[in-house]
Enzyme design. Structure first.
Site, short mmCIF file in Angstrom:
data_model
loop_
_atom_site.label_atom_id
_atom_site.label_comp_id
_atom_site.label_asym_id
_atom_site.label_seq_id
_atom_site.Cartn_x
_atom_site.Cartn_y
_atom_site.Cartn_z
N ARG A 1 20.21 -15.31 -39.49
CA ARG A 1 20.97 -15.29 -38.14
C ARG A 1 20.62 -16.60 -37.45
O ARG A 1 21.75 -17.29 -36.97
CB ARG A 1 20.37 -14.29 -37.25
CG ARG A 1 21.17 -12.85 -37.55
CD ARG A 1 20.58 -11.80 -36.88
NE ARG A 1 19.28 -11.65 -37.36
CZ ARG A 1 18.32 -10.64 -37.26
NH1 ARG A 1 18.77 -9.39 -36.81
NH2 ARG A 1 16.99 -10.54 -37.69
N GLU B 1 14.35 0.81 -47.48
CA GLU B 1 13.52 1.00 -48.64
C GLU B 1 12.50 2.17 -48.56
O GLU B 1 12.13 2.86 -49.61
CB GLU B 1 12.51 -0.34 -48.73
CG GLU B 1 11.74 -0.42 -49.91
CD GLU B 1 11.24 -1.60 -50.12
OE1 GLU B 1 10.67 -2.37 -49.27
OE2 GLU B 1 10.66 -1.96 -51.26
N ARG C 1 4.52 2.41 -52.60
CA ARG C 1 5.18 1.50 -53.20
C ARG C 1 4.19 0.36 -53.96
O ARG C 1 3.27 0.03 -53.49
CB ARG C 1 6.17 0.64 -52.16
CG ARG C 1 6.49 -0.63 -52.75
CD ARG C 1 7.05 -1.82 -51.68
NE ARG C 1 7.54 -2.75 -52.23
CZ ARG C 1 7.20 -4.10 -51.84
NH1 ARG C 1 6.34 -4.24 -50.86
NH2 ARG C 1 7.62 -5.32 -52.47
N ASN D 1 15.12 -11.04 -46.72
CA ASN D 1 14.06 -12.21 -46.42
C ASN D 1 13.87 -12.76 -47.96
O ASN D 1 13.95 -14.09 -48.25
CB ASN D 1 13.01 -11.72 -45.97
CG ASN D 1 12.79 -12.14 -44.67
OD1 ASN D 1 13.22 -13.47 -44.32
ND2 ASN D 1 12.26 -11.62 -43.61
N ASP E 1 14.99 -17.46 -40.82
CA ASP E 1 15.95 -16.24 -40.55
C ASP E 1 17.66 -16.66 -40.45
O ASP E 1 17.97 -17.63 -39.94
CB ASP E 1 15.50 -15.76 -39.18
CG ASP E 1 16.17 -14.48 -38.66
OD1 ASP E 1 15.68 -13.55 -38.67
OD2 ASP E 1 17.53 -14.47 -38.52
N ARG F 1 11.05 -18.87 -49.57
CA ARG F 1 10.95 -19.17 -51.01
C ARG F 1 11.96 -20.21 -51.65
O ARG F 1 13.04 -20.08 -51.43
CB ARG F 1 11.00 -18.23 -52.09
CG ARG F 1 9.75 -17.18 -51.61
CD ARG F 1 9.63 -15.82 -52.59
NE ARG F 1 8.72 -14.92 -52.32
CZ ARG F 1 9.17 -13.75 -51.98
NH1 ARG F 1 10.34 -13.48 -52.24
NH2 ARG F 1 8.13 -12.64 -51.73
N HIS G 1 12.73 -5.73 -56.59
CA HIS G 1 13.70 -5.02 -55.45
C HIS G 1 14.36 -3.83 -56.43
O HIS G 1 15.50 -3.54 -56.13
CB HIS G 1 14.86 -5.75 -54.99
CG HIS G 1 14.53 -7.10 -54.01
ND1 HIS G 1 14.99 -8.28 -54.25
CD2 HIS G 1 13.14 -7.06 -53.02
CE1 HIS G 1 14.04 -9.04 -53.47
NE2 HIS G 1 13.55 -8.33 -52.65
N ASN H 1 3.28 1.43 -48.03
CA ASN H 1 3.74 0.42 -48.45
C ASN H 1 2.67 -0.92 -48.27
O ASN H 1 2.70 -1.38 -47.06
CB ASN H 1 5.18 -0.25 -47.75
CG ASN H 1 5.62 -1.40 -48.68
OD1 ASN H 1 4.91 -2.03 -48.99
ND2 ASN H 1 6.91 -1.68 -48.27
P1 ADP Z 1 13.27 -7.96 -45.65
O1 ADP Z 1 13.22 -8.76 -46.85
O2 ADP Z 1 12.06 -8.48 -44.82
O3 ADP Z 1 13.31 -6.39 -45.76
P2 ADP Z 1 15.86 -7.92 -44.63
O4 ADP Z 1 16.45 -6.95 -45.53
O5 ADP Z 1 15.57 -7.11 -43.08
O6 ADP Z 1 14.41 -8.56 -44.79
O7 ADP Z 1 16.67 -9.03 -44.20
C1 ADP Z 1 16.09 -10.03 -43.26
C2 ADP Z 1 17.29 -11.11 -43.16
O8 ADP Z 1 18.65 -10.62 -42.69
C3 ADP Z 1 17.09 -12.18 -42.12
O9 ADP Z 1 17.16 -13.69 -42.90
C4 ADP Z 1 18.00 -11.87 -41.01
O10 ADP Z 1 18.40 -13.12 -40.46
C5 ADP Z 1 19.09 -11.42 -41.82
N1 ADP Z 1 20.22 -10.43 -41.09
C6 ADP Z 1 19.92 -9.60 -40.37
N2 ADP Z 1 21.12 -9.33 -39.76
C7 ADP Z 1 22.02 -10.46 -39.83
C8 ADP Z 1 23.34 -10.70 -39.45
N3 ADP Z 1 23.80 -9.81 -38.34
N4 ADP Z 1 23.58 -11.84 -39.66
C9 ADP Z 1 23.02 -12.75 -40.73
N5 ADP Z 1 22.04 -12.45 -40.85
C10 ADP Z 1 21.30 -11.28 -40.54
#
Ligand code: ADP
Length: 407
Positions: free
Chosen positions: A284, A386, A90, A210, A282, A240, A179, A7
């Protein structure tokens, strides 16, 4: 089958060596800030691995170092690179050429290069890696898996923009979505979970990571999606903006005398959850800060939730039937709080969350239904990976199976 998944991004490289039969990842590679003095590469053979600084290391250079490590490192599961049975790449933009994954040949490579205008930072990096791998491992078949392919079934009324026609004919400006492998996987898994054929189902698939996008999947075919010509359109995301009034862009540029690149950076890297909260991209951290009373974080959380609700509502409106809403990717899979907030206002459409099921963590990675038993529209959580999806798709392609029928 032992598949190397590649990727390649504009300044990053993620690789995984995956055994598709056991769904096991044997090696994980992460190259970051490639091309810059701070470039790092971490090769993890299952013991962690350190981020090593290689100033100026390019994406292809990171790929070559990875192959050398796979060949020579004492911890490598390979005794020879010849053990790699297939390579899955990818690709961000497949334009209107590709509606499914394919095996790489010269014609395919030419078309991917032609699509570079649609993903100027990503496609050339991926092509460079494919060519380099071909030189190094000429007998290993390579497949390409596109972010955009799944959405090629959208009708013109969904993919065209209300701009003068020549922008479509001359520059191919249209909605491509993204996606795609995730939406397709989520739809397939949801059909399995419901025990019904995908062709009979109307699904709204929500990839909330994200980056984020939602798709309307009617009978297994994407009929609309929130991401557009680029991944900037649609939902509010980590950094974004998602959809905004396009006039805001020219307004800010004139007002502050910004260059195109500066404006692009604001929209892609300084907006979204980060821009509104002033705190973090993020989810979380946003949810934690909101719980502790941070008002900007609470607004960012609510705006995010509201954008998701509106997209689900609009896709309910455009499909002839909706059997389930599927939640996947980081936020969709893991945040019971965000799911609860999103579906709180959607019960009147027949999407009724079961709070106990929603909060039950259970076995990590388990796909599950989190709506009440008699909810007219089911709510489903699907865990996604992925790289594993790309590996399985590559496995299928090189074995000559029909793409998209593998899940
Ligand atoms: P990417 O698009 O980089 O692959 P991910 O699919 O891993 O990203 O998603 C990342 C997002 O998921 C971040 O905003 C992260 O805070 C959120 N996330 C992961 N675990 C949790 C959780 N338990 N509660 C809330 N948000 C979460």
């Amino acid at each position: 089958m032992l598949v190397l998944v590649v990727n390649a991004g504009s300044s990053s490289l993620k690789c995984q060596l995956i055994e598709t039969d056991g769904k096991k990842t044997l090696v994980r590679v992460l190259g970051q800030r490639l091309g810059l003095p701070q470039a790092t590469l971490r090769i993890d053979f299952g013991k962690g691995g350190e981020h090593v600084n290689y100033p100026g290391l390019s994406v292809v250079g990171a790929m070559q170092r990875t192959l050398r490590a796979l060949e020579n490192d004492a911890d490598s599961p390979l005794s020879s690179l010849e053990e790699i049975e297939a390579i899955g790449n990818r690709i961000v933009a497949g334009g209107e050429y590709f509606s499914h994954s394919v095996q790489v040949d010269k014609e395919v490579l030419d078309k991917i290069e032609e699509c570079s205008a649609l993903a100027p930072l990503h496609n050339p990096a991926a092509v460079a890696c494919i060519k380099d791998l071909k030189k190094r491992l000429p007998n290993v078949p390579q497949a390409v898996v596109f972010d955009t392919a799944f959405h090629q079934t959208m009708p013109p009324k969904a993919y065209r923009y209300a701009l003068p026609k020549r922008y479509y004919t001359d520059y191919h400006i249209r909605r491509y979505g993204a996606h795609g492998t995730s939406h397709r996987y989520a739809a397939n898994q949801a059909a399995h979970l419901l025990g019904r054929p995908l062709k009979d189902l109307g699904l709204i698939t929500c990839h909330l990571g994200n980056g984020g996008s939602i798709a309307a999947v009617d009978g297994g075919r994407s009929v609309d999606t929130t991401m557009g010509f680029t991944p900037l359109e649609g939902l509010m995301m980590g950094t974004r903006s998602g959809s905004i009034d396009p006039a805001i862009i020219t307004f800010i540029m004139r007002r502050e005398g910004l260059t195109y690149d500066e404006m692009d950076d604001i929209l892609n890297r300084q907006s979204g959850l980060l821009g509104v909260s002033g705190l973090s991209s993020d989810m979380r951290e946003i949810l934690d800060a909101a719980r502790e009373g941070d008002e900007d974080a609470a607004l960012a959380r609510d705006m995010y939730m509201y954008a998701v609700q509106k997209a689900i509502g609009s896709y309910y409106a455009v499909m002839t039937r909706t059997d389930a809403v599927v939640m996947t990717a980081g936020i969709g899979e893991n945040s019971a709080e965000m799911r609860e907030r999103v579906f709180e206002r959607l019960a009147h459409m027949g999407m009724i969350l079961d709070k106990d099921k929603n909060n039950f963590v259970g076995e990590v990675g388990a796909d599950r239904v989190v709506s009440v038993d008699d909810s007219p529209i089911k709510i489903i959580v699907i865990t996604t990976d992925e790289e594993l999806r790309i590996a399985r798709e590559t496995d299928a392609i090189v074995q000559g199976e029909v793409p998209g029928e593998i899940e």
